[in-house]
Design a protein around this motif. Structure first.
Motif: not given
Length: 310
Positions: A63-86
């Motif tokens: 996977v492209d380097v910036l693609g990995v960075a996107w996956l990192r942030i996207a998956s974390a954002a989904v977890v926070f959205a489902a958990w905390r509804r920030p």
């Protein structure tokens, strides 16, 4: 931005009126023991700080380097959205407090991109050594005694023995590494400010910032991440990177920062190279040299003699 109490602080003060301390609120957010010392939270953050990049390096070949960075942030954002509804916190904040969360989101997006682009060109130890320059400057700024000055000196000497990086070749890689260093300092300052509002507001504010970080990195990272959606294994690895790199360590950072001064937290970051050495020994069977062991001893000595300002 500094004129009087903010809604972020008020959000964390409601339970204080009922006799609940910031440490108790922070502990209850993640179901941890309220009396767990802040240094324990930091140690959890330090361990996962390096488990995440270990997953990421495995992904770089597919996977492209910036693609990995996107996956990192996207998956974390989904977890926070489902958990905390920030977004509930974000929408009721005045503009001056929203700007802090927006700034942290922009920093998280840019910092993760620079970090991954630099470790794709340079050894992780080299990037880590450069990254530590910023926090040590914060620690020097925050010290208030001769004892703490000695603590910082010991930590710096220990990190030097652990990393011993040299400048040469890869000018783009070094430029990205120094940009990551500056952004890491901004992360510490902004995240510490959010953390001081109390555990609940701190974690919710972090979640809102992660959603903003996703918007920041979307234009440069989404296309590179598309190959991962064709493979459940790659996608699962990307989610693992996000949880290990941007959920567990950032949440435990908040819980530690809520009860530590900015200078103390910056000094504790000198444990990161030592943690990397220990993880390398246990997980990767990379036996440390005599210099590595001496560096770990100096870092631990610096942490041991440091004293938090009253």
């Amino acid at each position: 931005m500094d004129g009087g109490p903010s809604v972020l602080q008020d959000y964390g003060m409601a339970s204080h009126a009922a006799g609940v301390s910031p440490g108790d609120r922070a502990g209850r957010v993640v179901g941890a023991a309220p009396r767990l010392p802040p240094h324990a939270y930091f140690l959890v953050s330090a361990v996962f700080h390096y488990l995440g990049p270990a997953f990421a390096v495995l992904l770089f070949a597919r996977v492209d380097v910036l693609g990995v960075a996107w996956l990192r942030i996207a998956s974390a954002a989904v977890v926070f959205a489902a958990w905390r509804r920030p977004w509930r916190l974000f929408l009721r904040l005045p503009w001056r407090d929203r700007t802090v969360l927006i700034a942290l989101g922009a920093v998280l997006g840019a910092m993760n991109a620079c970090f991954y682009l630099s470790i794709a060109r340079l050894p992780l130890a080299t990037v880590g050594a450069i990254e530590f320059m910023g926090p040590i400057a914060l620690a020097l700024w925050g010290m208030r005694s001769r004892r703490n000055a000695v603590a910082v000196a010991l930590a710096v000497a220990g990190v030097y023995l652990l990393t011993s990086f040299r400048l040469g070749g890869q000018p783009v890689g070094f430029a990205l590494a120094f940009a990551n260093c500056a952004l890491f300092v901004a992360y510490i300052v902004l995240a510490h400010r959010i953390a001081q509002s109390g555990g609940r507001a701190g974690v919710d504010g972090l979640g809102a910032s992660m959603l903003i970080a996703l918007l920041v990195i979307m234009p440069v990272g989404l296309t590179g991440a598309l190959p991962a959606f064709k493979s459940p294994l790659l996608l699962g690895a990307g989610v693992g990177v996000g949880i290990c790199s941007s959920v567990i360590p950032y949440v435990t950072d908040q819980l530690a920062m809520a009860r530590l001064s900015r200078g103390t937290y910056a000094l504790l970051l000198s444990l990161l190279p030592a943690t990397a050495t220990v993880i390398g020994l246990v997980v990767l069977r990379q036996v440390p040299s005599i210099g590595d062991i001496a560096g770990i001893v100096l870092v631990i000595a610096g942490i041991a003699i440091h004293r938090e300002s009253a």
